[in-house]
Design a protein around this motif. Structure first.
Motif, PDB file in Angstrom:
ATOM      1  N   ASP A  51       0.852  -1.187   0.000  1.00 41.53           N
ATOM      2  CA  ASP A  51       0.000   0.000   0.000  1.00 41.53           C
ATOM      3  C   ASP A  51       0.887   1.236   0.000  1.00 41.53           C
ATOM      4  O   ASP A  51       1.924   1.268   0.687  1.00 41.53           O
ATOM      5  CB  ASP A  51      -0.893   0.052   1.248  1.00 41.53           C
ATOM      6  CG  ASP A  51      -2.007  -0.969   1.228  1.00 41.53           C
ATOM      7  OD1 ASP A  51      -2.455  -1.342   0.131  1.00 41.53           O
ATOM      8  OD2 ASP A  51      -2.431  -1.384   2.322  1.00 41.53           O
ATOM      9  N   TRP A  52       0.454   2.252  -0.745  1.00 39.24           N
ATOM     10  CA  TRP A  52       1.139   3.538  -0.709  1.00 39.24           C
ATOM     11  C   TRP A  52       0.475   4.383   0.369  1.00 39.24           C
ATOM     12  O   TRP A  52      -0.746   4.528   0.401  1.00 39.24           O
ATOM     13  CB  TRP A  52       1.061   4.244  -2.062  1.00 39.24           C
ATOM     14  CG  TRP A  52       1.769   5.558  -2.048  1.00 39.24           C
ATOM     15  CD1 TRP A  52       1.201   6.787  -2.026  1.00 39.24           C
ATOM     16  CD2 TRP A  52       3.174   5.764  -2.024  1.00 39.24           C
ATOM     17  NE1 TRP A  52       2.172   7.753  -2.006  1.00 39.24           N
ATOM     18  CE2 TRP A  52       3.399   7.149  -1.996  1.00 39.24           C
ATOM     19  CE3 TRP A  52       4.274   4.908  -2.019  1.00 39.24           C
ATOM     20  CZ2 TRP A  52       4.662   7.717  -1.962  1.00 39.24           C
ATOM     21  CZ3 TRP A  52       5.545   5.456  -1.988  1.00 39.24           C
ATOM     22  CH2 TRP A  52       5.730   6.842  -1.961  1.00 39.24           C
ATOM     23  N   THR A  53       1.275   4.919   1.286  1.00 38.48           N
ATOM     24  CA  THR A  53       0.759   5.752   2.372  1.00 38.48           C
ATOM     25  C   THR A  53       1.469   7.102   2.336  1.00 38.48           C
ATOM     26  O   THR A  53       2.397   7.300   1.543  1.00 38.48           O
ATOM     27  CB  THR A  53       1.015   5.089   3.744  1.00 38.48           C
ATOM     28  OG1 THR A  53       2.419   5.113   4.017  1.00 38.48           O
ATOM     29  CG2 THR A  53       0.502   3.654   3.780  1.00 38.48           C
ATOM     30  N   LYS A  54       1.074   8.007   3.203  1.00 37.42           N
ATOM     31  CA  LYS A  54       1.750   9.310   3.304  1.00 37.42           C
ATOM     32  C   LYS A  54       3.220   9.142   3.657  1.00 37.42           C
ATOM     33  O   LYS A  54       4.048   9.963   3.296  1.00 37.42           O
ATOM     34  CB  LYS A  54       1.063  10.191   4.345  1.00 37.42           C
ATOM     35  CG  LYS A  54      -0.309  10.657   3.938  1.00 37.42           C
ATOM     36  CD  LYS A  54      -0.943  11.509   5.017  1.00 37.42           C
ATOM     37  CE  LYS A  54      -2.344  11.910   4.608  1.00 37.42           C
ATOM     38  NZ  LYS A  54      -3.002  12.700   5.652  1.00 37.42           N
ATOM     39  N   ALA A  55       3.526   8.061   4.362  1.00 36.91           N
ATOM     40  CA  ALA A  55       4.910   7.790   4.777  1.00 36.91           C
ATOM     41  C   ALA A  55       5.671   6.945   3.752  1.00 36.91           C
ATOM     42  O   ALA A  55       6.825   6.607   3.969  1.00 36.91           O
ATOM     43  CB  ALA A  55       4.912   7.078   6.123  1.00 36.91           C
ATOM     44  N   GLY A  56       5.019   6.590   2.637  1.00 37.85           N
ATOM     45  CA  GLY A  56       5.666   5.761   1.614  1.00 37.85           C
ATOM     46  C   GLY A  56       5.042   4.378   1.566  1.00 37.85           C
ATOM     47  O   GLY A  56       3.960   4.149   2.101  1.00 37.85           O
ATOM     48  N   TRP A  57       5.719   3.453   0.905  1.00 40.26           N
ATOM     49  CA  TRP A  57       5.207   2.082   0.767  1.00 40.26           C
ATOM     50  C   TRP A  57       5.193   1.380   2.114  1.00 40.26           C
ATOM     51  O   TRP A  57       6.095   1.555   2.930  1.00 40.26           O
ATOM     52  CB  TRP A  57       6.067   1.277  -0.205  1.00 40.26           C
ATOM     53  CG  TRP A  57       5.905   1.687  -1.630  1.00 40.26           C
ATOM     54  CD1 TRP A  57       6.821   2.350  -2.404  1.00 40.26           C
ATOM     55  CD2 TRP A  57       4.770   1.471  -2.470  1.00 40.26           C
ATOM     56  NE1 TRP A  57       6.309   2.567  -3.657  1.00 40.26           N
ATOM     57  CE2 TRP A  57       5.048   2.029  -3.731  1.00 40.26           C
ATOM     58  CE3 TRP A  57       3.532   0.861  -2.271  1.00 40.26           C
ATOM     59  CZ2 TRP A  57       4.152   1.995  -4.793  1.00 40.26           C
ATOM     60  CZ3 TRP A  57       2.633   0.824  -3.323  1.00 40.26           C
ATOM     61  CH2 TRP A  57       2.943   1.388  -4.565  1.00 40.26           C
ATOM     62  N   ARG A  58       4.180   0.539   2.296  1.00 37.63           N
ATOM     63  CA  ARG A  58       4.059  -0.317   3.470  1.00 37.63           C
ATOM     64  C   ARG A  58       3.542  -1.675   3.010  1.00 37.63           C
ATOM     65  O   ARG A  58       2.745  -1.767   2.081  1.00 37.63           O
ATOM     66  CB  ARG A  58       3.082   0.256   4.508  1.00 37.63           C
ATOM     67  CG  ARG A  58       3.520   1.568   5.124  1.00 37.63           C
ATOM     68  CD  ARG A  58       4.780   1.395   5.980  1.00 37.63           C
ATOM     69  NE  ARG A  58       5.281   2.648   6.504  1.00 37.63           N
ATOM     70  CZ  ARG A  58       6.251   3.362   5.949  1.00 37.63           C
ATOM     71  NH1 ARG A  58       6.805   2.981   4.826  1.00 37.63           N
ATOM     72  NH2 ARG A  58       6.666   4.469   6.518  1.00 37.63           N
TER      73      ARG A  58
END
Length: 126
Positions: A107-114
């Motif tokens: 998943d792409w998040t505000k903090a980057g990939w997770r």
């Protein structure tokens, strides 16, 4: 694919030099496999143990098409390793698995990939 390789590199690093918090920062809290890997690191730290070698050696990686989102399949070899105590003595051994499949759902998040989920596909393993 780079993030998936980065995650596996950190799995290997935290097995050799256990440090809590590294893997947790790269995964969604709902990723069960990720939580199990992080729990293993916590156990290593509390037991003052570490692995004798990297636990996952990447053979190949490719994006899985036809799946929604970013899905990466990685084939890894998991060599036989020893769990070593602080004196360097073997407390137990983990057998090898060759050609094990790991399917990463990212998943792409505000903090980057997770890592959202990791499914294990041992259909080609030996």
């Amino acid at each position: 694919m780079a993030f998936t390789k980065h995650y596996i590199d950190n799995v290997n690093k935290t097995g050799l030099h256990p440090k809590i918090g590294v893997l947790e920062a790269l995964a969604a809290p709902t990723c069960k496999t990720c939580n199990n890997l992080a729990d293993s690191v916590t156990t290593l730290v509390s037991s003052k143990q570490h692995y004798s070698a990297e636990v996952e050696i990447i053979r190949s990686a490719h994006r899985v098409t036809g799946e929604p989102g970013m899905v990466i399949e990685v084939l890894v070899d998991q060599p036989e390793i020893s769990v070593l105590n602080q004196n360097g003595s073997t407390s137990r051994s983990v057998p090898s698995t060759i050609n094990s499949g790991l399917v990463f759902f990212l998943d792409w998040t505000k903090a980057g990939w997770r890592v959202h989920e990791i499914k294990i596909d041992n259909s080609q393993a030996s």
